[in-house]
Design a protein around this motif. Sequence first.
Motif, short mmCIF file in Angstrom:
data_model
loop_
_atom_site.label_atom_id
_atom_site.label_comp_id
_atom_site.label_asym_id
_atom_site.label_seq_id
_atom_site.Cartn_x
_atom_site.Cartn_y
_atom_site.Cartn_z
N ASN A 93 -18.39 7.77 3.84
CA ASN A 93 -18.18 8.62 2.61
C ASN A 93 -18.32 10.00 3.00
O ASN A 93 -17.23 10.90 2.41
CB ASN A 93 -19.35 8.16 1.72
CG ASN A 93 -19.20 7.06 0.83
OD1 ASN A 93 -18.42 6.43 0.91
ND2 ASN A 93 -20.51 6.52 0.41
N HIS A 94 -19.15 10.49 3.80
CA HIS A 94 -19.00 11.87 4.35
C HIS A 94 -17.51 12.04 4.99
O HIS A 94 -17.08 13.25 4.83
CB HIS A 94 -20.12 12.17 5.50
CG HIS A 94 -21.46 12.30 4.52
ND1 HIS A 94 -22.02 13.51 4.09
CD2 HIS A 94 -22.25 11.39 4.41
CE1 HIS A 94 -23.11 13.29 3.45
NE2 HIS A 94 -23.33 11.99 3.44
N LEU A 95 -17.22 11.26 5.89
CA LEU A 95 -15.75 11.49 6.44
C LEU A 95 -14.63 11.68 5.55
O LEU A 95 -13.76 12.55 5.36
CB LEU A 95 -15.64 10.24 7.30
CG LEU A 95 -14.35 10.51 8.37
CD1 LEU A 95 -14.45 11.53 9.33
CD2 LEU A 95 -14.37 9.19 9.08
N VAL A 96 -14.66 10.87 4.51
CA VAL A 96 -13.78 10.74 3.25
C VAL A 96 -13.76 12.23 2.62
O VAL A 96 -12.66 12.78 2.41
CB VAL A 96 -13.89 9.84 2.47
CG1 VAL A 96 -12.99 9.91 1.02
CG2 VAL A 96 -13.35 8.31 2.95
N ASN A 97 -15.04 12.70 2.27
CA ASN A 97 -15.05 14.02 1.59
C ASN A 97 -14.72 15.05 2.59
O ASN A 97 -13.92 16.09 2.04
CB ASN A 97 -16.70 14.14 1.36
CG ASN A 97 -16.90 13.17 0.13
OD1 ASN A 97 -16.33 12.60 -0.61
ND2 ASN A 97 -18.54 13.13 0.22
N ALA A 98 -14.84 14.88 4.00
CA ALA A 98 -14.44 15.91 4.69
C ALA A 98 -12.97 16.19 4.87
O ALA A 98 -12.33 17.20 5.07
CB ALA A 98 -14.97 15.71 5.99
#
Length: 108
Positions: A93-98
């Motif tokens: 999820n953090h990677l998708v947001n980044a």
Amino acid sequence: MNNDIQQFKSEFFKALAHPMRIRILELLSEGEKTVNEMQAILGSEGSAVSQQLAVLRAKNVVNSVKEGTSVIYSLRDPLIKDLLAVAKRIFDNHLVNAISLLEEIRSE
């Protein structure tokens, strides 16, 4: 009582706070392993793997059983596998947001 739970959580997460220990737990999520098996998979010296296993044992995260000259390691609680899966989803999820943020910056 609440302090006891928070103290347990703190100690538990400290036990997980090392990349090799996480990798060891991921390997053990697949099934029981010896130090030699883990060493071969991790491409690491046996002493480094043994050191990290000692931490996990001390915090009651893994079990160990001696069979002949080998020690077989396993997860103490199968829910650790679920915890690792949730941590991966959080990372994803953090990677998708980044990635989304980078795409927005690029399009400006």
